[in-house]
Design a protein around this motif. Structure first.
Motif, PDB file in Angstrom:
ATOM      1  N   ILE A  39      -4.137  13.847 -15.248  1.00  0.00           N
ATOM      2  CA  ILE A  39      -4.260  12.776 -16.256  1.00  0.00           C
ATOM      3  C   ILE A  39      -3.214  12.929 -17.372  1.00  0.00           C
ATOM      4  CG2 ILE A  39      -6.714  12.374 -15.785  1.00  0.00           C
ATOM      5  CD1 ILE A  39      -7.068  13.829 -18.681  1.00  0.00           C
ATOM      6  N   SER A  40      -2.213  13.798 -17.122  1.00  0.00           N
ATOM      7  CA  SER A  40      -1.167  13.955 -18.155  1.00  0.00           C
ATOM      8  C   SER A  40       0.040  13.066 -17.802  1.00  0.00           C
ATOM      9  CB  SER A  40      -0.744  15.419 -18.253  1.00  0.00           C
ATOM     10  OG  SER A  40       0.167  15.719 -17.212  1.00  0.00           O
ATOM     11  N   GLN A  41       0.986  13.017 -18.695  1.00  0.00           N
ATOM     12  CA  GLN A  41       2.175  12.186 -18.453  1.00  0.00           C
ATOM     13  C   GLN A  41       3.301  12.987 -17.806  1.00  0.00           C
ATOM     14  OE1 GLN A  41       2.349   8.928 -18.406  1.00  0.00           O
ATOM     15  NE2 GLN A  41       0.166   9.126 -18.868  1.00  0.00           N
ATOM     16  N   SER A  42       3.022  14.245 -17.478  1.00  0.00           N
ATOM     17  CA  SER A  42       4.084  15.043 -16.859  1.00  0.00           C
ATOM     18  C   SER A  42       3.967  14.994 -15.334  1.00  0.00           C
ATOM     19  CB  SER A  42       4.008  16.478 -17.364  1.00  0.00           C
ATOM     20  OG  SER A  42       2.676  16.920 -17.302  1.00  0.00           O
ATOM     21  N   LYS A  43       5.071  15.416 -14.693  1.00  0.00           N
ATOM     22  CA  LYS A  43       5.074  15.497 -13.225  1.00  0.00           C
ATOM     23  C   LYS A  43       5.094  16.979 -12.886  1.00  0.00           C
ATOM     24  CE  LYS A  43       8.050  14.320  -9.371  1.00  0.00           C
ATOM     25  NZ  LYS A  43       9.486  14.313  -9.131  1.00  0.00           N
ATOM     26  N   VAL A  44       4.024  17.452 -12.249  1.00  0.00           N
ATOM     27  CA  VAL A  44       3.865  18.897 -12.074  1.00  0.00           C
ATOM     28  C   VAL A  44       3.445  19.210 -10.640  1.00  0.00           C
ATOM     29  CG1 VAL A  44       2.246  20.767 -12.678  1.00  0.00           C
ATOM     30  CG2 VAL A  44       3.317  19.456 -14.483  1.00  0.00           C
ATOM     31  N   THR A  45       4.007  20.297 -10.097  1.00  0.00           N
ATOM     32  CA  THR A  45       3.529  20.798  -8.810  1.00  0.00           C
ATOM     33  C   THR A  45       2.755  22.081  -9.066  1.00  0.00           C
ATOM     34  OG1 THR A  45       5.351  19.880  -7.569  1.00  0.00           O
ATOM     35  CG2 THR A  45       4.251  21.768  -6.578  1.00  0.00           C
ATOM     36  N   LEU A  46       1.553  22.158  -8.519  1.00  0.00           N
ATOM     37  CA  LEU A  46       0.767  23.392  -8.632  1.00  0.00           C
ATOM     38  C   LEU A  46       0.751  24.091  -7.282  1.00  0.00           C
ATOM     39  CD1 LEU A  46      -2.160  22.045 -10.785  1.00  0.00           C
ATOM     40  CD2 LEU A  46      -0.743  24.004 -11.368  1.00  0.00           C
ATOM     41  N   THR A  47       1.110  25.360  -7.311  1.00  0.00           N
ATOM     42  CA  THR A  47       1.112  26.129  -6.081  1.00  0.00           C
ATOM     43  C   THR A  47       0.466  27.483  -6.342  1.00  0.00           C
ATOM     44  OG1 THR A  47       2.484  26.805  -4.212  1.00  0.00           O
ATOM     45  CG2 THR A  47       3.453  27.090  -6.419  1.00  0.00           C
ATOM     46  N   GLY A  48       0.378  28.307  -5.287  1.00  0.00           N
ATOM     47  CA  GLY A  48      -0.244  29.617  -5.448  1.00  0.00           C
ATOM     48  C   GLY A  48       0.046  30.486  -4.243  1.00  0.00           C
ATOM     49  N   THR A  49      -0.658  31.600  -4.158  1.00  0.00           N
ATOM     50  CA  THR A  49      -0.439  32.547  -3.058  1.00  0.00           C
ATOM     51  C   THR A  49      -0.782  31.881  -1.717  1.00  0.00           C
ATOM     52  OG1 THR A  49      -2.734  33.268  -3.216  1.00  0.00           O
ATOM     53  CG2 THR A  49      -1.121  34.550  -4.473  1.00  0.00           C
ATOM     54  N   GLU A  50      -0.463  32.601  -0.644  1.00  0.00           N
ATOM     55  CA  GLU A  50      -0.776  32.082   0.690  1.00  0.00           C
ATOM     56  C   GLU A  50      -2.278  31.746   0.782  1.00  0.00           C
ATOM     57  OE1 GLU A  50       1.132  34.704   3.546  1.00  0.00           O
ATOM     58  OE2 GLU A  50      -0.253  33.843   5.028  1.00  0.00           O
ATOM     59  N   ARG A  51      -3.113  32.661   0.273  1.00  0.00           N
ATOM     60  CA  ARG A  51      -4.554  32.417   0.312  1.00  0.00           C
ATOM     61  C   ARG A  51      -4.923  31.191  -0.514  1.00  0.00           C
ATOM     62  NH1 ARG A  51      -9.085  32.163   3.144  1.00  0.00           N
ATOM     63  NH2 ARG A  51     -10.901  32.188   1.793  1.00  0.00           N
ATOM     64  N   MET A  52      -4.305  31.048  -1.687  1.00  0.00           N
ATOM     65  CA  MET A  52      -4.620  29.886  -2.523  1.00  0.00           C
ATOM     66  C   MET A  52      -4.285  28.589  -1.782  1.00  0.00           C
ATOM     67  SD  MET A  52      -5.894  28.694  -5.236  1.00  0.00           S
ATOM     68  CE  MET A  52      -6.223  30.239  -6.008  1.00  0.00           C
ATOM     69  N   GLN A  53      -3.262  28.662  -0.912  1.00  0.00           N
ATOM     70  CA  GLN A  53      -2.873  27.473  -0.148  1.00  0.00           C
ATOM     71  C   GLN A  53      -3.861  27.188   0.988  1.00  0.00           C
ATOM     72  OE1 GLN A  53       1.352  27.280   0.690  1.00  0.00           O
ATOM     73  NE2 GLN A  53       1.816  28.424  -1.164  1.00  0.00           N
ATOM     74  N   GLN A  54      -4.851  28.097   1.159  1.00  0.00           N
ATOM     75  CA  GLN A  54      -5.912  27.848   2.160  1.00  0.00           C
ATOM     76  C   GLN A  54      -7.235  27.509   1.485  1.00  0.00           C
ATOM     77  OE1 GLN A  54      -5.939  31.670   4.007  1.00  0.00           O
ATOM     78  NE2 GLN A  54      -4.038  31.311   5.121  1.00  0.00           N
ATOM     79  N   ARG A  55      -7.242  27.478   0.145  1.00  0.00           N
ATOM     80  CA  ARG A  55      -8.500  27.177  -0.563  1.00  0.00           C
ATOM     81  C   ARG A  55      -8.519  25.672  -0.884  1.00  0.00           C
ATOM     82  NH1 ARG A  55      -9.909  31.532  -5.089  1.00  0.00           N
ATOM     83  NH2 ARG A  55     -11.903  30.423  -4.926  1.00  0.00           N
ATOM     84  N   PRO A  56      -9.560  24.945  -0.414  1.00  0.00           N
ATOM     85  CA  PRO A  56      -9.548  23.480  -0.444  1.00  0.00           C
ATOM     86  C   PRO A  56      -9.594  22.868  -1.848  1.00  0.00           C
ATOM     87  CG  PRO A  56     -11.696  24.305   0.266  1.00  0.00           C
ATOM     88  CD  PRO A  56     -10.793  25.502   0.173  1.00  0.00           C
ATOM     89  N   VAL A  57      -8.878  21.745  -2.002  1.00  0.00           N
ATOM     90  CA  VAL A  57      -8.933  21.005  -3.274  1.00  0.00           C
ATOM     91  C   VAL A  57      -9.142  19.502  -3.038  1.00  0.00           C
ATOM     92  CG1 VAL A  57      -7.547  22.685  -4.577  1.00  0.00           C
ATOM     93  CG2 VAL A  57      -6.387  20.817  -3.385  1.00  0.00           C
ATOM     94  N   LYS A  58      -9.354  19.116  -1.763  1.00  0.00           N
ATOM     95  CA  LYS A  58      -9.411  17.685  -1.424  1.00  0.00           C
ATOM     96  C   LYS A  58     -10.526  16.946  -2.186  1.00  0.00           C
ATOM     97  CE  LYS A  58      -9.427  14.567   2.568  1.00  0.00           C
ATOM     98  NZ  LYS A  58     -10.347  13.591   2.072  1.00  0.00           N
ATOM     99  N   ILE A  59     -11.695  17.575  -2.292  1.00  0.00           N
ATOM    100  CA  ILE A  59     -12.830  16.891  -2.939  1.00  0.00           C
ATOM    101  C   ILE A  59     -12.470  16.547  -4.390  1.00  0.00           C
ATOM    102  CG2 ILE A  59     -15.219  17.260  -3.744  1.00  0.00           C
ATOM    103  CD1 ILE A  59     -15.669  18.868  -1.136  1.00  0.00           C
ATOM    104  N   LEU A  60     -11.815  17.477  -5.060  1.00  0.00           N
ATOM    105  CA  LEU A  60     -11.382  17.243  -6.446  1.00  0.00           C
ATOM    106  C   LEU A  60     -10.273  16.182  -6.490  1.00  0.00           C
ATOM    107  CD1 LEU A  60     -11.192  17.888  -9.481  1.00  0.00           C
ATOM    108  CD2 LEU A  60      -9.743  19.847  -8.909  1.00  0.00           C
ATOM    109  N   ALA A  61      -9.277  16.329  -5.608  1.00  0.00           N
ATOM    110  CA  ALA A  61      -8.142  15.398  -5.624  1.00  0.00           C
ATOM    111  C   ALA A  61      -8.616  13.980  -5.307  1.00  0.00           C
ATOM    112  CB  ALA A  61      -7.078  15.853  -4.634  1.00  0.00           C
ATOM    113  N   ASP A  62      -9.553  13.838  -4.350  1.00  0.00           N
ATOM    114  CA  ASP A  62     -10.064  12.499  -4.016  1.00  0.00           C
ATOM    115  C   ASP A  62     -10.759  11.875  -5.218  1.00  0.00           C
ATOM    116  OD1 ASP A  62      -9.090  12.695  -1.471  1.00  0.00           O
ATOM    117  OD2 ASP A  62     -11.021  13.024  -0.485  1.00  0.00           O
ATOM    118  N   ALA A  63     -11.525  12.700  -5.955  1.00  0.00           N
ATOM    119  CA  ALA A  63     -12.221  12.181  -7.138  1.00  0.00           C
ATOM    120  C   ALA A  63     -11.192  11.728  -8.185  1.00  0.00           C
ATOM    121  CB  ALA A  63     -13.134  13.260  -7.715  1.00  0.00           C
TER     122      ALA A  63
END
Ligand SMILES: O=C(O)C1=C[C@@H](OP(=O)(O)O)[C@@H](O)[C@H](O)C1
Ligand SMILES: C=C(OP(=O)(O)O)C(=O)O
Length: 413
Positions: A86-110
């Motif tokens: 909800i900010s005006q910036s353009k940002v990519t969030l990334t993390g460790t290999e494990r973090m890239q396997q932890r789901p965020v779809k439910i949050l992103a869909d909302a």
């Protein structure tokens, strides 16, 4: 702390006259940092956690970079997704290999229902995730499942007051980790926010955060490893500092759980004094609202020869590692088994090797809680913990506090 291959903890079974300072709560700290970022002027935060996850949150909140790496910090990832969506910036969030396997779809869909523009850069539903400048609020209401991770709900709640039209959140299904949602709302209330929670619906009107100084309590999840040491030691009386009888943290449930496993807790002005008492031979524990205690309790039961019937372990598979698989592997080394005779119903069978141990080596699966849950076994024999630096995620002082308690800690390369 330097990276070491392993840490050898020499057997000690008496823990006496010790005041353990603990780390402060990373859950409270990570929330207060987000709330402060929304407040003008900012509040003074006392006793901010030294956890790596909190340091990462603090660093990333003041970063101007376009790519933000949360490392392995789940709450940091989930809270920052909502913050930047909800900010005006353009940002990519990334993390460790494990973090890239932890789901965020439910949050992103909302967040997409709200109007956010979000793209997955690798696997759909998982980080890395691109958050584009917020084009404006499209909806004032959304539905979100409550049975996967409360972190999604906390993330949405914290942005709700700053949305132009506020937000109504309808929670569906079972609500897991509920105390973490209550902690979010209590801290928001501390920052002057009014909310209305009726049944499964939470409504928050648009309103301004007002900074009010706050002092963070010690971490009850980190305290749980000390309860385990007391449960397993032959003699013990220790005080855990800066823990309150009235806490925002659901993991305070460790007091009642460990009461059944042989630890008595007495609150004093500046903390809680732990001593030994009789224990039960079988326990029935639901971890739905305190999932971070499951490893501590499973290891303690296994080592004390206490049978366990456990439920509410669903979220353990999507945390820092698959904590069910990790526990099954490591508990087998002390002859214990964790089985699932019916879906969602778990049995902890202590097996034959409870009691005293020879030298045992445990893997930690890049999971701080595996390391800290297994370390109390040093009350029963010499124990080697691999990749000891993992504790930095939530409790960087853990090994030095164990050394203070009289354990000989040798880092090995
Ligand atoms: O909001 C928080 O601070 C947390 C919520 C819990 O996660 P889930 O809601 O995913 O169970 C917990 O396991 C985690 O360590 C911290
Ligand atoms: C699950 C945990 O943290 P997070 O989800 O924030 O990575 C934890 O600390 O046990």
């Amino acid at each position: 702390m330097k990276t070491h291959k392993s840490c050898k903890i020499s057997h000690t079974n008496h823990l006496n006259n010790l005041d353990v300072p603990l780390s402060s709560s990373k859950s409270e700290s990570n929330r207060v940092l987000i709330l402060n970022a929304f407040s003008k002027p900012q509040a003074t935060i006392g006793n901010l956690s030294d956890a790596r996850d909190t340091r990462t949150m603090q660093r990333l909140l003041s970063s101007q970079e376009e790519i933000l790496d949360v490392l392995d910090a789940g709450t940091t990832m989930r809270f920052l997704i909502a913050y930047h969506a909800i900010s005006q910036s353009k940002v990519t969030l990334t993390g460790t290999e494990r973090m890239q396997q932890r789901p965020v779809k439910i949050l992103a869909d909302a967040l997409k229902v709200l109007g956010a523009e979000i793209e997955y850069l690798r696997e759909p539903g998982y980080p890395p995730i691109l958050l584009k400048p917020f084009p404006g609020q499209k909806s004032t209401e959304l539905e979100i499942r409550g049975d996967v991770s409360s972190q999604y709900i906390s993330a949405l709640l914290m942005i709700s007051p700053v949305l132009p039209s506020g937000l109504t959140i309808h929670l569906t299904g079972k609500i897991m980790s509920r105390p973490y949602i209550e902690m979010t709302l209590s801290l928001m209330a501390h920052y002057g926010i009014k909310y209305d929670w009726q049944g499964n619906t939470i409504r928050i009107e648009p309103q301004a955060y007002k900074a009010l100084d706050y002092t963070i309590e010690s971490d009850w999840s980190g305290a749980s490893y000390w309860f385990a040491m007391v449960a397993l030691a032959e003699k013990a009386e220790i005080k855990l500092l800066n823990l309150r009888e009235k806490s925002l943290q659901g993991d305070k449930a460790i007091v009642e759980v460990m009461d059944q496993l042989g630890v008595s807790g007495q609150f004093e002005e500046d903390g809680i004094v732990l001593s030994k008492k009789e224990h039960k031979n079988n326990v029935d524990i639901d971890f739905s609202h305190c999932p971070d205690l499951a490893q501590t309790v499973a290891v303690t039961c296994a080592a004390k020869g206490i049978g366990g019937t456990f439920s509410g372990l669903e979220s353990l598979r999507i945390k820092e590692t698959d904590r069910i698989a990790a526990l099954q592997n490591e508990l087998a080394k002390i002859g214990a088994q964790l089985t699932e005779p019916a879906p969602g119903e778990w049995q902890l069978i202590p097996g034959t090797r409870s009691g005293k141990y020879e030298n045992l080596t445990f893997e930690t699966y890049e999971d701080h809680r595996m390391a800290m849950a297994l370390a109390p076994l040093a009350t029963l024999g010499n124990v080697t913990i691999e990749d000891p630096i993992v504790v930095e995620k939530s409790y960087p002082g853990f090994w030095s506090h164990m050394a203070m308690a009289g354990f000989k800690i040798e880092m090995q390369d």
